[in-house]
Scaffold this motif. Sequence first.
Motif, short mmCIF file in Angstrom:
data_model
loop_
_atom_site.label_atom_id
_atom_site.label_comp_id
_atom_site.label_asym_id
_atom_site.label_seq_id
_atom_site.Cartn_x
_atom_site.Cartn_y
_atom_site.Cartn_z
N HIS A 7 11.93 -42.25 -20.96
CA HIS A 7 10.93 -42.70 -19.99
C HIS A 7 10.25 -41.50 -19.32
CE1 HIS A 7 8.93 -45.36 -17.23
NE2 HIS A 7 9.42 -44.70 -16.20
N ILE A 8 11.04 -40.51 -18.95
CA ILE A 8 10.49 -39.30 -18.32
C ILE A 8 9.57 -38.58 -19.30
CG2 ILE A 8 11.09 -37.00 -17.49
CD1 ILE A 8 13.59 -38.31 -16.21
N GLU A 9 9.99 -38.49 -20.57
CA GLU A 9 9.17 -37.83 -21.58
C GLU A 9 7.84 -38.57 -21.78
OE1 GLU A 9 9.51 -36.87 -26.29
OE2 GLU A 9 11.28 -36.44 -25.06
N GLU A 10 7.88 -39.91 -21.79
CA GLU A 10 6.66 -40.71 -21.91
C GLU A 10 5.72 -40.45 -20.73
OE1 GLU A 10 7.44 -44.87 -22.41
OE2 GLU A 10 8.71 -44.53 -24.14
N LEU A 11 6.28 -40.39 -19.53
CA LEU A 11 5.47 -40.14 -18.33
C LEU A 11 4.84 -38.76 -18.39
CD1 LEU A 11 7.67 -41.70 -15.51
CD2 LEU A 11 5.52 -42.58 -16.44
N GLN A 14 2.00 -38.88 -20.87
CA GLN A 14 0.85 -39.57 -20.28
C GLN A 14 0.14 -38.68 -19.28
OE1 GLN A 14 2.42 -43.18 -18.65
NE2 GLN A 14 2.56 -44.21 -20.63
N ALA A 15 0.94 -37.96 -18.47
CA ALA A 15 0.35 -37.06 -17.48
C ALA A 15 -0.42 -35.95 -18.17
CB ALA A 15 1.43 -36.49 -16.57
N THR A 16 0.14 -35.41 -19.24
CA THR A 16 -0.53 -34.33 -19.99
C THR A 16 -1.82 -34.85 -20.60
OG1 THR A 16 1.61 -33.34 -20.48
CG2 THR A 16 -0.23 -32.66 -21.83
N ALA A 17 -1.79 -36.04 -21.18
CA ALA A 17 -3.00 -36.61 -21.77
C ALA A 17 -4.04 -36.87 -20.69
CB ALA A 17 -2.66 -37.90 -22.50
N GLU A 18 -3.60 -37.36 -19.54
CA GLU A 18 -4.52 -37.62 -18.43
C GLU A 18 -5.12 -36.32 -17.91
OE1 GLU A 18 -6.56 -40.34 -16.17
OE2 GLU A 18 -5.10 -40.76 -17.74
N ASP A 19 -4.31 -35.26 -17.82
CA ASP A 19 -4.80 -33.95 -17.39
C ASP A 19 -5.84 -33.41 -18.37
OD1 ASP A 19 -3.13 -34.03 -15.19
OD2 ASP A 19 -1.59 -32.75 -16.10
N GLU A 20 -5.57 -33.59 -19.67
CA GLU A 20 -6.51 -33.12 -20.69
C GLU A 20 -7.83 -33.89 -20.61
OE1 GLU A 20 -8.05 -30.99 -23.89
OE2 GLU A 20 -6.37 -30.58 -22.56
N LEU A 21 -7.73 -35.19 -20.41
CA LEU A 21 -8.93 -36.01 -20.27
C LEU A 21 -9.73 -35.59 -19.05
CD1 LEU A 21 -10.43 -38.37 -21.56
CD2 LEU A 21 -9.09 -39.90 -20.12
#
Length: 101
Positions: A7-11, A14-21
């Motif tokens: 779950h932590i890895e998924e978060l 997601q945070a990394t993808a959101e930061d990239e976006l």
Amino acid sequence: MTTDDQHIEELETQATAEDELRRKAITRLRKRADFRTHVFIYVLVNSLLVVVWAVTGAPFFWPIFPILGWGVGLAANAWDVYRPDPVTEERVQREMGRLRP
């Protein structure tokens, strides 16, 4: 790996993808703002050159050279900012497939 670790890895993913976006969005907005500034300066400077030409009464319309020359650069800038097909992972993978022997 435990469920909590997953779950932590998924978060984090997601945070990394959101930061990239977010980074891409900021870059795109900056490019558009820079382009608007470029257009404004282009119009201002070339208008001034046309006024100088008109006031001096020169028979040949010499401002056409900076208007066209700078216009090529402005068009290239517009293409960079507004081109319809940004590089996607799918396109990268397809090109990598073409390069493989």
